[in-house]
Design an enzyme around this catalytic site. Structure first.
Site, PDB file in Angstrom:
ATOM      1  N   HIS A   1     152.946  38.189  89.066  1.00 37.34           N
ATOM      2  CA  HIS A   1     152.925  39.817  89.217  1.00 37.34           C
ATOM      3  C   HIS A   1     152.388  40.020  88.921  1.00 37.34           C
ATOM      4  CE1 HIS A   1     154.081  43.505  90.573  1.00 37.34           C
ATOM      5  NE2 HIS A   1     154.763  43.602  89.637  1.00 37.34           N
TER       6      HIS A   1
ATOM      7  N   ASN B   1     148.556  47.550  90.359  1.00 34.03           N
ATOM      8  CA  ASN B   1     150.369  47.326  90.489  1.00 34.03           C
ATOM      9  C   ASN B   1     150.480  47.220  92.091  1.00 34.03           C
ATOM     10  OD1 ASN B   1     153.028  46.764  91.226  1.00 34.03           O
ATOM     11  ND2 ASN B   1     152.992  47.129  89.168  1.00 34.03           N
TER      12      ASN B   1
ATOM     13  N   CYS C   1     159.363  45.177  92.702  1.00 36.20           N
ATOM     14  CA  CYS C   1     157.876  43.442  93.265  1.00 36.20           C
ATOM     15  C   CYS C   1     157.946  42.577  93.266  1.00 36.20           C
ATOM     16  CB  CYS C   1     157.497  43.838  91.603  1.00 36.20           C
ATOM     17  SG  CYS C   1     156.934  45.732  91.267  1.00 36.20           S
TER      18      CYS C   1
END
Length: 334
Positions: A261, A291, A117
């Site tokens: 994020h 996500n 990520c």
């Protein structure tokens, strides 16, 4: 600040793609012991998109083509393609080569980044280095198909993830602009990797009659120690955002926009509070996308661009974390 920190880069185009299958919390409640209220209260997520039965690279291509159109740039003008993913269609060839072929970017070198990520933050830092080493136009694409790795019997993790792609076209800034990065890793043991998807393979040595035995704790899908990831994430986001400001000589108040994020609304809110950042300076789209790993930030950039919210001279802080455990932040004056 030294002169190096003013060697900035500019975003000349953005693009994003979400696959057609939109999955609401109520859809997951039909197959899991969960509810819309349970998911929202713990994650902040209402919807996510699934790339059902399609290869990841096609999402990347769609986002890339939109970014090129936004930049009014031909694919043949791109001299480097950077691609970030945790979910490639092939172990080799790298996905950037597939993208290069489909969009006809015949003059582009290619490289894949695998930093989970944190991939977009790491890729921005890499792109800046490439641009100042002689390359002129970089197409940076992040595309993730996390649902291919998701364990849909694990209600704690499967509600978090979605699929999608984002892309940006990057060039050297014509005038002095701030760019500073802070990248770190909190390495994990292979015996307890915290957040992982283990490659399954059979022992294939012709000289020994043995069979590879995988450790019992490794699963066949994405595995996550939620408590450990949460604790790490809050500390990592706070450290990275503070440290990159310190390197730049800016304060948190000097930053116009934070793009974190998008892993969990609680992580974002806790980090924002610890940093003393006004909530109105933080862009959050987790409610709609979930996500999507390294694609979170370029998708956010494209949404902001389409909404007319990106203005020249803005200082943006990107802060991310992911498996590895990787983390980092970039401050970029656009």
């Amino acid at each position: 600040m030294n002169q190096e920190k003013f060697r900035g880069i500019k975003i000349t185009g953005t693009g994003s793609y979400s696959p057609p299958l939109k999955v609401a919390n109520s859809d997951l409640a039909d197959i899991l012991d969960t509810s819309d209220e349970w998911i929202i209260s713990r994650t902040g997520i209402k919807n996510r998109y699934y790339n059902e039965g399609r290869p990841n690279y096609l999402m990347a291509v769609k986002a890339a083509e939109l970014a090129l159109k936004s930049a009014e740039t031909n694919a043949s003008d791109i001299d480097y393609i950077l691609f970030s993913t945790s979910t490639p269609d092939f172990i080799y060839p790298i996905t950037a080569c597939l993208i290069q072929n489909v969009i006809h970017a015949e003059n582009a070198a290619c490289l894949d980044i695998s930093s989970a990520c944190t991939g977009f933050v790491a890729g921005l830092d890499m792109a800046r280095g490439l641009l100042y080493s002689g390359y002129n136009k970089i197409l940076f694409v992040a595309s993730e198909c996390l649902t291919q790795h998701t364990d849909f019997t694990d209600r704690a993790s499967c509600v978090l993830f979605g699929d999608g792609a984002g892309a940006v076209v990057l060039e050297r800034a014509e005038t002095e602009k701030i760019f500073t990065s802070y990248l770190r890793v909190k390495g994990v043991s292979p015996d307890k990797p915290v957040l992982y998807y283990k490659v399954e393979y059979e022992f294939n040595c012709p000289f020994e009659d043995k069979t590879y035995k995988k450790p019992a704790e490794y699963g066949k899908r994405l595995q996550m120690d939620g408590k450990e990831v949460y604790k790490f994430a809050v500390e990592a986001m706070t450290e990275a955002a503070s440290a990159v400001c310190g390197k730049t000589g800016l304060t948190a108040d000097d930053i116009d926009l934070y793009i974190p994020h998008q892993a969990n609304i609680r992580i974002i809110q806790t980090a924002v509070k610890a940093l003393g950042i006004p909530p109105e300076k933080v862009y959050i789209n987790i409610e709609e996308h979930g996500n999507i790993s390294s694609a979170c930030m370029p998708v956010a950039l494209d949404e902001l661009s389409k909404a007319g919210k990106l203005k020249a001279g803005m200082k943006i802080c990107f802060a991310g974390f992911g498996a590895g455990l990787t983390y980092g932040a970039v401050i970029m004056e656009i």
